[in-house]
Design a protein around this motif. Structure first.
Motif, short mmCIF file in Angstrom:
data_model
loop_
_atom_site.label_atom_id
_atom_site.label_comp_id
_atom_site.label_asym_id
_atom_site.label_seq_id
_atom_site.Cartn_x
_atom_site.Cartn_y
_atom_site.Cartn_z
N THR A 59 -28.47 19.54 43.32
CA THR A 59 -29.36 19.36 42.17
C THR A 59 -29.67 20.71 41.54
OG1 THR A 59 -30.34 17.51 43.34
CG2 THR A 59 -31.51 18.30 41.41
N ALA A 60 -29.84 21.72 42.40
CA ALA A 60 -30.12 23.05 41.87
C ALA A 60 -28.96 23.57 41.04
CB ALA A 60 -30.43 24.01 43.00
N ILE A 61 -27.74 23.29 41.48
CA ILE A 61 -26.57 23.75 40.74
C ILE A 61 -26.42 22.96 39.43
CG2 ILE A 61 -24.03 23.85 40.74
CD1 ILE A 61 -24.14 24.40 43.71
N LEU A 62 -26.60 21.65 39.53
CA LEU A 62 -26.31 20.78 38.39
C LEU A 62 -27.45 20.72 37.38
CD1 LEU A 62 -24.65 17.97 40.45
CD2 LEU A 62 -23.57 19.10 38.52
N GLY A 63 -28.69 21.02 37.83
CA GLY A 63 -29.83 20.93 36.92
C GLY A 63 -29.94 19.52 36.38
N ALA A 64 -30.12 19.42 35.07
CA ALA A 64 -30.32 18.11 34.46
C ALA A 64 -29.08 17.21 34.58
CB ALA A 64 -30.69 18.28 32.99
N TYR A 65 -27.93 17.79 34.96
CA TYR A 65 -26.72 16.98 35.06
C TYR A 65 -26.51 16.37 36.45
CZ TYR A 65 -25.56 19.30 30.69
OH TYR A 65 -25.59 19.78 29.42
N ALA A 66 -27.56 16.35 37.27
CA ALA A 66 -27.41 15.90 38.65
C ALA A 66 -27.40 14.37 38.75
CB ALA A 66 -28.53 16.48 39.51
N THR A 67 -26.30 13.76 38.38
CA THR A 67 -26.17 12.32 38.64
C THR A 67 -25.82 12.16 40.11
OG1 THR A 67 -23.82 12.40 38.17
CG2 THR A 67 -25.25 11.76 36.37
N PRO A 68 -26.14 10.98 40.70
CA PRO A 68 -25.77 10.78 42.10
C PRO A 68 -24.29 11.06 42.33
CG PRO A 68 -27.14 8.98 41.30
CD PRO A 68 -26.88 9.86 40.13
N GLU A 69 -23.47 10.67 41.36
CA GLU A 69 -22.02 10.86 41.49
C GLU A 69 -21.65 12.34 41.53
OE1 GLU A 69 -18.31 9.87 38.57
OE2 GLU A 69 -20.12 8.64 38.39
N ASN A 70 -22.23 13.13 40.60
CA ASN A 70 -21.96 14.56 40.58
C ASN A 70 -22.49 15.24 41.83
OD1 ASN A 70 -20.60 14.66 38.15
ND2 ASN A 70 -22.45 15.00 36.94
N ASN A 115 -34.40 11.74 38.37
CA ASN A 115 -33.03 11.31 38.08
C ASN A 115 -32.64 10.03 38.80
OD1 ASN A 115 -32.67 13.37 36.31
ND2 ASN A 115 -31.45 14.65 37.69
N GLY A 119 -35.61 18.21 47.29
CA GLY A 119 -34.65 18.86 46.41
C GLY A 119 -33.46 19.31 47.23
N ASP A 120 -32.34 19.54 46.58
CA ASP A 120 -31.15 19.95 47.32
C ASP A 120 -30.31 20.91 46.49
OD1 ASP A 120 -28.79 18.10 46.06
OD2 ASP A 120 -30.75 17.14 46.00
N PHE A 148 -28.34 8.81 33.66
CA PHE A 148 -29.68 9.41 33.67
C PHE A 148 -30.70 8.52 32.97
CE2 PHE A 148 -26.72 12.94 33.89
CZ PHE A 148 -27.22 13.63 34.98
N ASN A 199 -36.92 21.47 41.18
CA ASN A 199 -35.83 20.88 41.95
C ASN A 199 -36.22 19.51 42.53
OD1 ASN A 199 -33.50 20.68 43.57
ND2 ASN A 199 -33.44 22.91 43.72
N SER A 200 -37.41 19.43 43.11
CA SER A 200 -37.90 18.16 43.65
C SER A 200 -38.09 17.16 42.53
CB SER A 200 -39.24 18.33 44.36
OG SER A 200 -39.37 19.59 44.91
N LEU A 225 -36.48 16.91 39.69
CA LEU A 225 -35.20 16.34 39.25
C LEU A 225 -34.71 15.27 40.23
CD1 LEU A 225 -33.18 19.43 37.98
CD2 LEU A 225 -34.10 17.56 36.61
N SER A 226 -34.79 15.58 41.52
CA SER A 226 -34.35 14.60 42.52
C SER A 226 -35.12 13.31 42.37
CB SER A 226 -34.57 15.12 43.94
OG SER A 226 -34.01 16.37 44.09
#
Lengths: 315, 517
Positions: A36-47, B402, A32-33, B440, B395-396, B398-399
């Motif tokens: 991803t924590a900031i973006l939540g479900a919106y964590a696309t690779p681009e974002n 996604n 995790g990073d 997604f 968090n893990s 989602l990584s």
């Protein structure tokens, strides 16, 4: 003595330095990073890439570490990603609250623990000893977060005599009585386990001392029993209890993590839990450094007090 | 000993006298129990519903959701015109509105807000990052026509623009305050909303007070205090102890207790939320549509909703939640029919297919993911699937999810909350939304027909046509079953009986202007 303290303080530097490297590595290793924590479900690779770039997290780890440590040496602990605030300001706010809670709990548990231990030893196998031994065992065995909830249920929900959570009244308030009123339940909960440990140790230390020759001599001289116990026996016994109180200070600080969460106490423990789950690495680093430094300082203080009380190890 | 006893009885007596005054919240000040501390009070930098609940009371957008619906109505913009091709939006702004810091709200302020989020060369772009700015990715330029008129030029027609503007990412902040505080603006917020920011004490409270000059009428409450209480048990206890007036996200286990107590009122509202499991359509047993449908028939959704979620959700039929009641959705949820599931598996020619099911310990909108995962596993196994569960921290998780399920899992839990029926299918079900293209679509579902309808619905400015098109989307996705459709969450809140005028909105935003106590 000054030289000894200085030596111990200098020894703290490599400890904190090593710790900061370990924490940095562990934070980098767990999955995790931050983005991803900031973006939540919106964590696309681009974002994720965009956020990492904006936060400087796209640089190699080693470089990130050296940038951080360089800034720290200049007194700049960086900015928390998730709180939009300088790390130092947040850590100091929070650490103050933790010190109030842990400090109160430490005083409470020392007083109760020592007193219970003495009574228990003096009345060995009497009814007071039995009750104290039982209560101590129960206190040590009870998970503190569970005890905390139980106390909330009794004192806040059922009787409505104490607040369920928080450090100050939510609107207005903010003075010392307000603080003390909010402090009672969390400090009591936090001190239970440590009080038990201290009571047990005080009891055995006192029993040990009470069997010694100088106590018999004192009694034979006609010294009053109160004086025998407090001036002679306790004075000798406390020397072996002090380092335990120093160690308990560490446990109280650690235990504060749960208690702060249960009572929504705005301390550093609750902050760390959140910082770790959101991978807010700079906030974690800042928090760990402060907690570790204070732990080392507590132990140093205990050692110094012990040296002062015990002529045998005074040099 | 006697003295100790005397002291103790004095303390006890004091404790018994004190309570009445202490257990109550101050008059005309609303204390709201939140699930966490906000990350920031800069609406453009945050993503959590928890933060939005505060923000919509401090800021206004150009438009807002009409109470009780997900349709937009004027707010800071009095009116607007959309060009024939759907690419130009011209807003007429309300005049005489001031930010809380005293500066004027006008067309320049609007331009500043969107440029700050979208233009990397803007002097205050560095006050970001702005994670949800892609909501306005279709905006090409924002032009000031005159002090009260502003024009948005889009790169392509984009029908969800208005509802995105009503969403908290579209709230308007004071440029003067951003200039003054820079990166710290999120701790010194200034908007035009019904409440003004007073103070934020870390992990303790955010206080806002009545904006007596509010353009839409001043609120009745003198102030609102938002208290973060992260531990659900403590939050419930604080509510029962009388320390909170409003508590959001009541744990399912406690809803009944509050409902049966006349001192409290429970509110519920379905929202634009979907809880589902992504199925891997690229490799493994779920490449076959019949197997995917079998999974949908096999799971007893009603039982999940009634027993695990204790009535805090309804059964879901497809990717578009019923909160968008203007969408003409023609489908009903898959019924619970284990026999049909077995028949479909037999038809597909697979016996006892084995699956890996990725679940999470908890996360935004995930409800009760571990128990839900276990219940789904049991239902699937009852019709012959062999299901292995793998659990990850949010968090893990989602990584992992996604970036696509291939080689990792056959199915994965997921939940989304949106503000427009376009958002979810557009980001998760299109061919162009595969993980390697920055989307997604972690289950790799592809259907050219669906791609076409989504593109059309997105550029149409005719609401009736969009209602029709999203109905088709719902039908196609329901039949193809790229997901296991499970639940639509009903958000809930509990209030003290004395609180009046409290209403939950389908948008999940918490508007407190009309509340009194």
């Amino acid at each position: 003595m000054t030289a000894y303290i200085a030596k111990r303080l200098i020894a703290m530097v490599p400890v904190l330095f090593g710790l900061s490297i370990i924490v940095f590595m562990v934070m980098a290793l767990i999955p995790g990073d931050t983005a991803t924590a900031i973006l939540g479900a919106y964590a696309t690779p681009e974002n994720v890439e965009r956020i990492n770039r904006d936060l400087g997290l796209d640089k190699p780890l080693v470089q990130q570490y050296f940038i951080w440590i360089g800034n720290v040496l200049h007194g700049d602990f960086g900015r928390s990603f998730t709180l939009n605030r300088p790390v130092l300001a947040e850590v100091m706010d929070r650490f103050g609250a933790t010190l109030i809670l842990a400090g109160t709990a430490l005083v409470l548990c020392s007083l109760i623990g020592l007193l219970a231990g003495i009574v228990s030893a003096v009345r060995q196998f009497g009814w007071a000893d039995r009750i104290i031994t039982f209560v101590v065992l129960a206190g040590i065995s009870m998970p503190s977060f569970w005890l905390g909830l139980l106390l909330i249920l009794v004192f806040a929900v059922t009787w409505r005599v104490l607040p369920a959570s928080g450090m100050y009244a939510v609107y207005g308030g903010g003075d010392l009585p307000d603080l003390l009123y909010h402090l009672i339940l969390p400090a009591a909960t936090l001190s239970v386990v440590a009080a038990g440990v201290i009571a047990r140790l005080t009891r055995s230390a006192m029993l040990e001392v009470l069997r010694q020759d100088f106590i018999r001599t004192a009694r034979a001289k006609g010294v009053s029993e109160t004086r025998v116990i407090y001036a002679h026996a306790f004075r000798a016994a406390i020397v072996s209890v002090i380092p335990v109180i120093g160690i308990q200070a560490g446990f109280v600080l650690g235990g504060a993590v749960y208690i702060e969460t249960v009572f929504q106490w705005p301390g550093i423990g609750a902050m760390m839990v959140k910082a770790i789950s959101t991978r807010d690495i700079l906030l974690v680093q800042g928090g760990v450094l402060v907690v570790a430094a204070s732990y080392v300082l507590f132990n140093l203080m205990a050692d110094v007090v012990q040296t002062m009380l015990d002529p045998r190890i005074r040099t | 000993m006697k003295r100790l006893f005397r002291t103790l009885s004095a303390v006890a007596a004091l404790a018994l006298v004190a309570p009445a005054a202490l257990a109550q919240t101050p008059p005309n000040v609303l204390i709201v129990g939140q699930i966490a501390e906000p990350q920031s009070l800069d609406p453009h930098t945050v993503t959590a519903t928890n933060d939005f609940r505060i923000l919509v009371n401090v800021y206004d957008g150009l438009v807002r959701f009409k109470p009780g619906t997900l349709e937009v109505e004027p707010s800071l913009a009095e009116s607007w015109q959309v060009s024939e091709d759907g690419k130009t939006y011209k807003f007429k702004l309300r005049s005489g509105v001031k930010f809380h810091d005293g500066s004027d709200f006008n067309a320049d302020a609007v331009k500043f807000n969107f440029d700050r989020m979208l233009d990397e060369k803007h002097p205050f772009y560095s006050t970001g990052p702005f994670p949800l700015s892609f909501n306005f990715a279709s905006v090409d330029t924002v032009t000031v026509k005159d002090a009260q008129t502003v024009e948005f030029q889009l790169k392509e027609a984009f029908a969800p623009l208005l509802s995105n503007l009503a969403y908290p990412t579209g709230l308007i902040v004071s440029p003067a305050a951003v200039e003054q505080y820079g990166k710290d603006f999120g701790r010194h917020p200034s908007g035009t909303g019904p409440f003004k920011f007073v103070e934020w004490q870390s992990s303790q409270r955010v206080v806002v007070e009545r904006n007596a000059d509010y353009w839409d009428g001043a609120p009745a409450l003198e102030a609102v205090v938002f208290r973060p209480i992260t531990d659900a048990n403590t939050r419930v206890a604080e509510m029962m102890a009388g320390g909170l007036d409003v508590m959001v996200e009541v744990p399912p286990d406690n809803v009944a207790t509050f409902r049966n107590d006349p001192n409290f009122a429970v509110s519920e509202q379905v929202g634009p939320h979907v809880w589902f499991s992504i199925l891997n359509t690229k490799s493994g047993p779920f490449t076959d549509k019949k197997v995917r449908q079998a999974a949908n028939y096999a799971v007893n959704k009603q039982s999940l909703v009634d027993n695990v979620l204790q009535g805090t959700a309804t059964v879901s039929a497809g990717p578009i939640p019923p909160a968008f009641n203007w969408v003409k959705s023609p489908v009903e949820p898959y019924p619970y029919d284990p026999e049909k599931a077995k028949a479909l598996l037999a038809e597909a020619g697979v016996s006892n297919p084995s699956l890996t099911f990725a679940i999470t310990e908890g996360g935004s909108g995930m409800l009760d993911p571990i128990t839900m995962g276990a219940a789904i596993q049991a239902d699937l196994q009852a019709v012959g699937f062999q299901v292995k569960i793998e659990t990850y921290e949010w968090n893990s998780f989602l990584s992992r999810v996604n970036t696509g399920l291939e080689g990792k899992a056959d199915m994965a839990e997921m939940a989304w909350m949106t503000n427009d029926p376009d958002t979810l299918p557009y980001l998760t079900l299109r061919s162009d939304a595969l993980p390697d293209k920055g989307g997604f679509n972690s289950g790799y579902y592809q259907n050219p027909k669906l791609d076409e309808i989504l593109a059309k619905a997105r550029s149409s400015t005719d609401q009736a046509e969009r209602a029709q098109l999203y109905g088709e989307v719902q039908q196609i996705v329901h039949d193809d079953a790229p997901w296991l459709f499970v639940a639509n969450w009903k958000q809930n809140a509990v209030t003290q009986a004395a609180v009046k005028g409290f209403e939950l909105q389908p948008s999940f935003l918490l508007n407190l202007k009309g509340v009194s106590k």
